[in-house]
Design a protein around this motif. Structure first.
Motif, mmCIF file in Angstrom:
data_model
loop_
_atom_site.group_PDB
_atom_site.id
_atom_site.type_symbol
_atom_site.label_atom_id
_atom_site.label_comp_id
_atom_site.label_asym_id
_atom_site.label_seq_id
_atom_site.Cartn_x
_atom_site.Cartn_y
_atom_site.Cartn_z
ATOM 1 N N UNK A 113 0.815 -1.207 0.000
ATOM 2 C CA UNK A 113 0.000 0.000 0.000
ATOM 3 C C UNK A 113 0.851 1.261 0.000
ATOM 4 N N UNK A 114 0.191 2.397 -0.122
ATOM 5 C CA UNK A 114 0.848 3.710 -0.062
ATOM 6 C C UNK A 114 0.947 4.135 1.397
ATOM 7 N N UNK A 115 2.083 3.830 2.040
ATOM 8 C CA UNK A 115 2.310 4.258 3.406
ATOM 9 C C UNK A 115 1.656 3.362 4.436
ATOM 10 N N UNK A 116 1.842 3.726 5.711
ATOM 11 C CA UNK A 116 1.241 2.974 6.798
ATOM 12 C C UNK A 116 2.044 3.080 8.076
ATOM 13 N N UNK A 117 1.466 2.582 9.161
ATOM 14 C CA UNK A 117 2.130 2.509 10.468
ATOM 15 C C UNK A 117 2.700 1.098 10.625
ATOM 16 N N UNK A 118 4.017 0.987 10.721
ATOM 17 C CA UNK A 118 4.687 -0.304 10.747
ATOM 18 C C UNK A 118 5.298 -0.533 12.129
ATOM 19 N N UNK A 119 4.998 -1.671 12.744
ATOM 20 C CA UNK A 119 5.585 -2.010 14.033
ATOM 21 C C UNK A 119 6.130 -3.428 13.983
ATOM 22 N N UNK A 120 6.944 -3.773 14.971
ATOM 23 C CA UNK A 120 7.527 -5.112 15.004
ATOM 24 C C UNK A 120 9.038 -5.043 14.922
ATOM 25 N N UNK A 121 9.683 -6.182 15.107
ATOM 26 C CA UNK A 121 11.144 -6.224 15.145
ATOM 27 C C UNK A 121 11.774 -6.299 13.765
ATOM 28 N N UNK A 122 11.016 -6.716 12.745
ATOM 29 C CA UNK A 122 11.571 -6.752 11.396
ATOM 30 C C UNK A 122 10.426 -6.863 10.390
ATOM 31 N N UNK A 123 10.704 -6.500 9.162
ATOM 32 C CA UNK A 123 9.688 -6.586 8.124
ATOM 33 C C UNK A 123 10.155 -5.952 6.837
ATOM 34 N N UNK A 124 9.250 -5.906 5.860
ATOM 35 C CA UNK A 124 9.544 -5.365 4.538
ATOM 36 C C UNK A 124 8.682 -4.147 4.267
ATOM 37 N N UNK A 125 9.212 -3.208 3.500
ATOM 38 C CA UNK A 125 8.486 -2.032 3.047
ATOM 39 C C UNK A 125 8.812 -1.854 1.574
ATOM 40 N N UNK A 126 7.808 -1.503 0.774
ATOM 41 C CA UNK A 126 8.033 -1.282 -0.653
ATOM 42 C C UNK A 126 7.126 -0.173 -1.141
ATOM 43 N N UNK A 127 7.499 0.420 -2.264
ATOM 44 C CA UNK A 127 6.672 1.457 -2.875
ATOM 45 C C UNK A 127 5.345 0.857 -3.315
ATOM 46 N N UNK A 128 4.355 1.710 -3.454
ATOM 47 C CA UNK A 128 3.006 1.243 -3.778
ATOM 48 C C UNK A 128 2.999 0.420 -5.072
ATOM 49 N N UNK A 129 2.460 -0.787 -4.983
ATOM 50 C CA UNK A 129 2.328 -1.642 -6.161
ATOM 51 C C UNK A 129 3.562 -2.401 -6.558
ATOM 52 N N UNK A 130 4.689 -2.230 -5.815
ATOM 53 C CA UNK A 130 5.929 -2.923 -6.180
ATOM 54 C C UNK A 130 5.668 -4.421 -6.400
ATOM 55 N N UNK A 131 6.235 -5.042 -7.487
ATOM 56 C CA UNK A 131 7.252 -4.517 -8.400
ATOM 57 C C UNK A 131 6.697 -3.841 -9.654
ATOM 58 N N UNK A 132 5.388 -3.532 -9.686
ATOM 59 C CA UNK A 132 4.845 -2.764 -10.808
ATOM 60 C C UNK A 132 5.323 -1.314 -10.695
ATOM 61 N N UNK A 133 5.135 -0.532 -11.754
ATOM 62 C CA UNK A 133 5.540 0.873 -11.728
ATOM 63 C C UNK A 133 4.741 1.616 -10.673
ATOM 64 N N UNK A 134 5.437 2.455 -9.901
ATOM 65 C CA UNK A 134 4.736 3.231 -8.888
ATOM 66 C C UNK A 134 3.889 4.334 -9.553
ATOM 67 N N UNK A 135 2.787 4.736 -8.926
ATOM 68 C CA UNK A 135 1.881 5.712 -9.545
ATOM 69 C C UNK A 135 2.454 7.125 -9.510
ATOM 70 N N UNK A 136 1.999 7.999 -10.431
ATOM 71 C CA UNK A 136 2.469 9.391 -10.442
ATOM 72 C C UNK A 136 1.721 10.254 -9.437
ATOM 73 N N UNK A 137 2.275 11.426 -9.174
ATOM 74 C CA UNK A 137 1.622 12.468 -8.365
ATOM 75 C C UNK A 137 1.136 11.958 -7.013
ATOM 76 N N UNK A 138 2.017 11.257 -6.282
ATOM 77 C CA UNK A 138 1.629 10.765 -4.969
ATOM 78 C C UNK A 138 2.769 10.958 -3.975
ATOM 79 N N UNK A 139 2.392 11.121 -2.715
ATOM 80 C CA UNK A 139 3.342 11.128 -1.610
ATOM 81 C C UNK A 139 2.895 10.094 -0.592
ATOM 82 N N UNK A 140 3.768 9.142 -0.291
ATOM 83 C CA UNK A 140 3.442 8.050 0.633
ATOM 84 C C UNK A 140 4.439 8.070 1.787
#
Length: 420
Positions: free
Chosen positions: A28-55
């Motif tokens: 998703x576009x942004x979020x509150x992430x907690x925990x000892x480890x994990x993954x974060x990726x741009x919105x829609x990864x590995x597809x092209x990220x959308x234009x005109x957005x701030x996450x």
């Protein structure tokens, strides 16, 4: 090592959509992430990220720990100073905190560590030129306590050495990023030699690596080399009086590390240049030479703000030529530049003058204001603009240009099929 994409399904921050016997991660576009480890990726990864957005992604690990962030993939629109699409990392839970880095392009940054249990990642995109974005892994770590865990810094002595943390007693730590900025006098170059070298081996140096840059920042176009394995690189000599050496380790396999030595040497044919004293007051030297004539100002258009206007689509019809290609050479001509470009694709040519050199189709373009846009030798671009009476393409400060990416070809091919 880079984990298989299938393993990305494990972290809680990734929601999953169920298809027929297939689970696919949805970032998703942004979020509150907690925990000892994990993954974060741009919105829609590995597809092209959308234009005109701030996450924005806010990471919080348990109290008393710090956040260690390691990028595994980076594909964000390239710009030397990341003016357009970019990923920023902050040392806290808001964008008003200290910024730890601002990244774009395809060069993977090193591991980044917060000083508290919170970190913020923010990605912004404009209305053009998307890539696949980024994929990063975070983990909760212990705050560094030992002096030998710290590395990097500014080196200004005529000769010196530097090494990876823990050298030579044991292997370097995981999840670190060290940058040594070596600065000589204006009339000097820097010679770098690796006395010992042992960095996790990979054919493409994707995991742990040493990268060397001409100048003082990690600009892909100024990269002198990227190294890993157990064979010391050949000696490297800088082009100017600055060099940046970056060492990155990921969160898995480590090795012995390296010991490097540098030596500042006078540039061939360089004249003596007055230097600053330690009192921070420059030495005043009388000169018998005639005063230097004032530099002529360039065309009035060169005094306007350098900024591309419109979109790929809106500029296509307004331009006489539209090509993609690699800049082979740049020659200064007064306040302008003459760029020699090896054409990869031609979408509009009008009466643009070209010539065949071996298996290359070459054209020469006039960059009216030599620093606007700031083209780099060896880089590939999509370029467009007017053509003058002698068949030479012209690039103006407001001309639309992009660092070339393969996905642009499909868009431009479709635009070519339409009537303007």
């Amino acid at each position: 090592m880079l984990l298989p994409l299938a393993l990305l399904l494990i972290p809680a921050l990734v929601t999953c959509q169920q298809a027929t016997n297939v689970s696919r991660p949805v970032f998703p576009c942004g979020g509150q992430i907690t925990g000892e480890q994990g993954y974060i990726a741009s919105e829609g990864f590995p597809a092209l990220y959308p234009p005109n957005k701030t996450c924005s992604w806010s990471i919080t690990v348990p109290p008393g720990r710090v956040v260690i962030l390691s990028f595994r993939h980076m594909d964000v629109e390239t710009d030397p100073i990341c003016r357009y699409d970019h990923v920023s990392v902050y040392n806290g839970n808001s964008a008003s905190s200290e910024r730890l880095g601002r990244f774009c392009g395809t060069f993977r940054p090193g591991a980044i560590m917060s000083t508290s249990n919170m970190m913020l990642i923010e990605m912004a995109s404009d209305n053009d030129s998307a890539g696949k974005g980024f994929l990063a892994v975070y983990k909760a770590g212990l705050p560094p306590e030992k002096e030998n865990q710290f590395c990097g810094g500014k080196l200004v002595k005529p000769q010196g050495s530097f090494k990876t943390p823990n050298w030579p007693d044991k292997e370097y730590p995981t999840g670190i990023s060290c940058s040594w900025h070596i600065v000589g006098h204006p009339n000097e170059v820097i010679e770098l030699k690796f006395e010992k070298f042992g960095v996790e081996s990979d054919n493409y140096c994707r995991y742990d690596y040493v990268a060397v840059f001409n100048g003082g920042r990690s600009d892909e176009t100024q990269q002198a080399g990227k190294f890993c394995g157990d064979q010391p690189p050949d000696p490297i000599v800088s082009q100017g009086n600055e060099m940046l050496v970056q060492f990155v380790s990921d969160l898995s396999v480590t090795s012995d590390g390296f010991l490097a030595k540098y030596d500042m040497k006078r540039k061939a044919g360089a004249a003596d240049i007055p230097l600053l004293t330690t009192t921070l007051r420059p030495i005043t030297v009388a000169s018998t030479r005639a005063p230097r004539p004032k530099e002529r100002k360039g065309p009035s258009i060169c005094r306007t703000k350098c900024h591309r206007k419109g979109t790929l689509q809106s500029n296509f019809c307004a331009s006489s030529f539209v090509i993609s290609g690699q800049v082979l050479n740049l020659v200064t001509s007064g306040q302008s530049l003459q760029a020699t470009v090896s054409i990869t694709n031609t979408y509009k040519s009008a009466n643009l003058k070209t010539r065949q050199v071996g298996n290359r189709l070459i054209t020469k373009l006039l960059v009216v204001c030599k620093q606007c846009p700031n083209l780099r030798k060896g880089s590939s671009y999509t370029l467009m603009g007017p053509v003058d009476k002698v068949g030479r393409g012209r690039i103006l400060p407001n001309s639309f240009f992009l660092i070339y990416k393969p996905q642009q070809h499909q868009v431009l091919t479709k635009l070519t099929a339409r009537r303007c």
